[in-house]
Design a protein around this motif. Structure first.
Motif, short mmCIF file in Angstrom:
data_model
loop_
_atom_site.label_atom_id
_atom_site.label_comp_id
_atom_site.label_asym_id
_atom_site.label_seq_id
_atom_site.Cartn_x
_atom_site.Cartn_y
_atom_site.Cartn_z
N LYS A 276 0.90 -1.35 0.03
CA LYS A 276 0.08 -0.09 -0.18
C LYS A 276 0.93 1.46 0.09
O LYS A 276 0.73 2.10 0.83
CB LYS A 276 -0.92 0.01 1.12
CG LYS A 276 -1.83 -1.17 1.20
CD LYS A 276 -3.05 -0.87 2.10
CE LYS A 276 -3.68 -2.02 2.43
NZ LYS A 276 -4.60 -1.97 3.71
N ILE A 277 1.83 1.31 -0.94
CA ILE A 277 2.72 2.53 -1.26
C ILE A 277 2.27 3.07 -2.33
O ILE A 277 2.22 2.45 -3.39
CB ILE A 277 4.11 1.87 -0.99
CG1 ILE A 277 4.41 1.46 0.36
CG2 ILE A 277 4.85 3.43 -1.16
CD1 ILE A 277 6.06 0.93 0.52
N VAL A 293 -0.51 8.72 -11.07
CA VAL A 293 -0.61 8.39 -9.54
C VAL A 293 -1.20 7.20 -9.46
O VAL A 293 -2.25 6.89 -9.52
CB VAL A 293 -0.44 9.33 -8.90
CG1 VAL A 293 -0.25 9.28 -7.29
CG2 VAL A 293 0.60 10.74 -9.06
N PHE A 294 -0.41 6.18 -9.03
CA PHE A 294 -0.98 4.77 -8.71
C PHE A 294 -1.24 4.71 -6.91
O PHE A 294 -0.07 4.18 -6.46
CB PHE A 294 -0.35 3.58 -9.30
CG PHE A 294 -0.39 3.44 -10.76
CD1 PHE A 294 -1.36 3.47 -11.70
CD2 PHE A 294 0.78 4.04 -11.45
CE1 PHE A 294 -1.58 3.48 -12.91
CE2 PHE A 294 0.69 3.92 -13.06
CZ PHE A 294 -0.42 3.85 -13.51
N SER A 295 -2.38 5.19 -6.54
CA SER A 295 -2.32 4.88 -5.08
C SER A 295 -3.07 3.58 -4.64
O SER A 295 -4.55 3.75 -4.99
CB SER A 295 -3.03 6.17 -4.42
OG SER A 295 -3.33 6.04 -3.21
N PRO A 296 -2.75 2.38 -4.19
CA PRO A 296 -2.97 1.36 -3.96
C PRO A 296 -4.55 1.36 -3.21
O PRO A 296 -4.61 2.14 -2.03
CB PRO A 296 -2.33 0.79 -3.20
CG PRO A 296 -0.95 1.14 -3.51
CD PRO A 296 -1.24 2.65 -3.67
N TYR A 297 -5.43 0.70 -4.05
CA TYR A 297 -6.95 0.71 -3.21
C TYR A 297 -7.84 2.00 -3.32
O TYR A 297 -8.80 2.06 -2.88
CB TYR A 297 -6.89 0.09 -1.92
CG TYR A 297 -6.26 -1.45 -2.09
CD1 TYR A 297 -7.09 -2.44 -2.48
CD2 TYR A 297 -5.11 -1.58 -1.60
CE1 TYR A 297 -6.69 -3.60 -2.37
CE2 TYR A 297 -4.36 -2.84 -1.78
CZ TYR A 297 -5.40 -3.83 -2.43
OH TYR A 297 -4.73 -5.14 -2.13
N GLY A 347 -3.99 19.65 -2.71
CA GLY A 347 -4.29 19.59 -4.08
C GLY A 347 -5.10 18.49 -4.55
O GLY A 347 -5.12 17.44 -3.62
N ASP A 348 -5.02 18.06 -5.87
CA ASP A 348 -5.79 16.90 -6.17
C ASP A 348 -4.78 16.13 -7.15
O ASP A 348 -4.25 16.48 -8.20
CB ASP A 348 -6.83 17.21 -7.40
CG ASP A 348 -7.99 17.83 -6.68
OD1 ASP A 348 -8.39 17.69 -5.77
OD2 ASP A 348 -8.38 19.01 -7.18
N PRO A 349 -4.07 15.04 -6.58
CA PRO A 349 -3.27 14.22 -7.24
C PRO A 349 -3.65 13.40 -8.26
O PRO A 349 -5.09 13.44 -8.63
CB PRO A 349 -2.81 13.08 -6.06
CG PRO A 349 -4.08 12.96 -5.23
CD PRO A 349 -4.70 14.19 -5.29
N LEU A 350 -2.86 13.08 -9.43
CA LEU A 350 -3.37 12.43 -10.42
C LEU A 350 -3.52 10.86 -10.43
O LEU A 350 -3.14 10.03 -11.07
CB LEU A 350 -2.01 12.70 -11.65
CG LEU A 350 -2.33 12.50 -13.09
CD1 LEU A 350 -3.28 13.42 -13.72
CD2 LEU A 350 -0.92 12.33 -13.74
N ILE A 351 -4.60 10.79 -9.52
CA ILE A 351 -4.95 9.49 -9.20
C ILE A 351 -6.15 9.14 -9.95
O ILE A 351 -7.05 9.92 -10.14
CB ILE A 351 -5.44 9.29 -7.58
CG1 ILE A 351 -4.07 9.41 -6.81
CG2 ILE A 351 -5.95 7.84 -7.40
CD1 ILE A 351 -4.31 9.58 -5.37
#
Ligand SMILES: [Zn+2]
Lengths: 404, 91
Positions: A276-277, A293-297, A347-351
């Motif tokens: 989960k990193i 940006v890949f943010s697990p789950y 801010g809004d990350p690129l997830i």
């Protein structure tokens, strides 16, 4: 007696010692033990020492107002004159004078000075809180951050506490590492087994002509330390692989993916989901870049976006490819920006979004990417992802062997 | 006519163009018309079974056609189709 100074009638004047004794007789003093456990609810404890003294540690819960600012700032912490106030300094004398000022000049009704100051407090074995503060040099270095509401002292402290792992000190890793170092990211891990080659210098700006042949991690460390000595560089002079990834990743808050091959990108994805990193991922080719940006789950993972890698003939990472030297700068700094936003939680990350940059057209295209409910990795419980299956593709053996 | 954004790896197959026009009322037809004009793209986009290759993503404007109606997704005049294979370059 020409030119001499006459005695102007100082019969009422006191020596410093007499003054101290006089004030001491009029101000209530309480011992550290009582301050520690016996203060009435709502009491404000004020440390009146100077900035440098405060930085060495304070009574837990105390607020800091240097003696010279006391009259101006006391109302910020004790607006009501009946608020109980306890003052302390290093040894108990400055706080005595400060208490006199609060009572006699400002009309505070319930003021005490702590006997013996923080010195006696420490001697009594009472707990000391060391607030993280910036040094004078840091306050200067990060002054443009401190002026931003979104960063400020708290945000800068988060940056200094952050641990970011860079996969590769190459095209993407070079600018990312330099700007993260400049921003004061406290720990930068760098994994790269390569040495600096002259053909790298067209774009890998962390390296220099006079460091040709050196390990990239060593060269990067030199550049980072020269830019910002606050940054601790942790070097991993080898390629990341299934045999080491689970030992390295858990040490970090965020991973920056500038990898040059598919097998390792999938391996990284699977391990980062398991742990989960979040991964800030970019890739470059020719005049074009991709970023997400890949943010697990929280959002999709790399396998949700690309379930399988392309065959080698469509995977131009297998071998040397042309790339505009400036392009990894653009993409690497977009990565660095996302990293800083994640650390600051602003801010809004690129997830859940993929950004495409076309340098020739000067165009940015944003695509929506969603979680795949049937994703072989992130649709599952993280603990069920085994090390044996990380980076593996059943029915797929067409990877090129780690070209770059 | 829709415009189709060609990724770097497919450009040699379309004469180096970054974007081409293709006709069709849905994604399947648009891609078929691309393949007809540029036969070298066929194996890179479609598998032997005529389905989209799994390693190629296709977007209508900013949406993945897999979450729309796949190859049946309607395409209007002026829509933008993006063909996107994974890239792994970093150094
Ligand atoms: Zn997934």
């Amino acid at each position: 007696m020409e030119g001499s100074v006459q005695d102007t009638g100082t019969s009422g004047a006191k020596s410093a010692a007499e003054f101290a004794a006089d004030v001491k007789s009029r101000i209530r003093e309480i011992g550290p033990g009582e301050v520690h456990e016996g203060l009435p609810e709502g009491t404000v404890v004020v440390d009146v020492r100077e900035d440098g003294e405060w930085a060495t540690g304070n009574v837990p819960g105390a607020v800091h107002i240097p003696r010279s600012y006391l009259e101006m700032r006391i109302e910020n912490v004790a607006p009501d004159r009946s608020t109980p106030v306890v003052l302390y300094c290093a040894a108990g004398l400055r706080s005595l004078y400060a208490a006199k000022t609060l009572i006699e000049d400002l009309g505070y009704q319930d003021v005490a000075s702590m006997t013996g100051g923080i010195t006696l407090w420490k001697d009594a074995g009472l707990p000391v809180e060391v607030k993280k503060t910036l040094t004078t040099e840091q306050a200067d270095r990060y002054s443009r951050h401190l002026l931003l509401n979104e960063v400020g002292l708290e945000g800068q402290q988060k940056l200094l506490d952050a641990k970011v792992l860079l996969l590769g000190a190459g095209g993407l890793g070079s600018p990312t590492a330099l700007y993260l170092a400049a921003a004061g990211v406290g720990t930068l891990g760098i994994i790269d087994g390569d040495t600096v080659d002259r053909s790298n210098l067209q774009r890998q700006i962390i390296h220099t002509e006079d460091r040709l042949g050196e390990l990239k991690v060593d060269s990067a460390e030199v550049a980072i330390n020269a830019l910002n000595p606050d940054v601790k560089v942790v070097k991993y002079p080898y390629r990341i692989g299934s045999e080491n990834i689970m030992d390295i990743l858990p040490e970090y808050d965020i991973v920056v993916d500038g990898l040059d091959n598919f097998p390792t990108r999938y391996l990284l994805n699977d391990a980062s989901v398991r742990l989960k990193i979040p991964v800030v991922s970019a890739s470059i080719l020719g005049f074009e870049g991709q970023l997400s940006v890949f943010s697990p789950y929280e959002g999709p993972c790399y396998r949700c976006l690309f379930p399988v890698p392309p065959p080698p003939e469509l995977a131009p990472s297998c071998g040397a490819n042309g790339v505009l030297g400036v392009l990894p700068g653009t993409m690497g700094l977009l990565q660095a920006t996302e990293v800083v936003k994640l650390i600051l939680e602003k801010g809004d990350p690129l997830i859940g979004r993929l950004l495409l940059y076309d340098a020739l057209a000067t165009s940015f295209t944003e695509l929506k990417i969603g979680r795949d409910p049937e994703c072989p990795i992130c649709s599952r419980d993280p603990d069920s992802i085994t090390q044996d299956e990380m980076g593996v593709f059943p029915d797929y053996d067409a990877f090129c062997s780690g070209g770059h | 006519m829709a415009s189709v954004r060609i990724p770097p790896v497919l450009r040699p197959s379309v004469g180096g163009e970054r974007e081409v026009e293709a006709s069709g009322s849905n994604i399947g037809e648009v891609l078929q018309s691309l393949v007809t004009s540029f036969p070298a793209t066929k194996d890179q986009i479609f598998g032997a079974d005529g389905a989209l290759n799994r390693y190629v993503n296709v977007y209508l404007n900013d949406e993945d056609v897999r979450v729309l109606d796949g190859l049946e997704t309607s395409v209007g005049d002026g829509d933008h189709v993006v063909i996107l294979p994974a890239m792994a370059g970093g150094s």
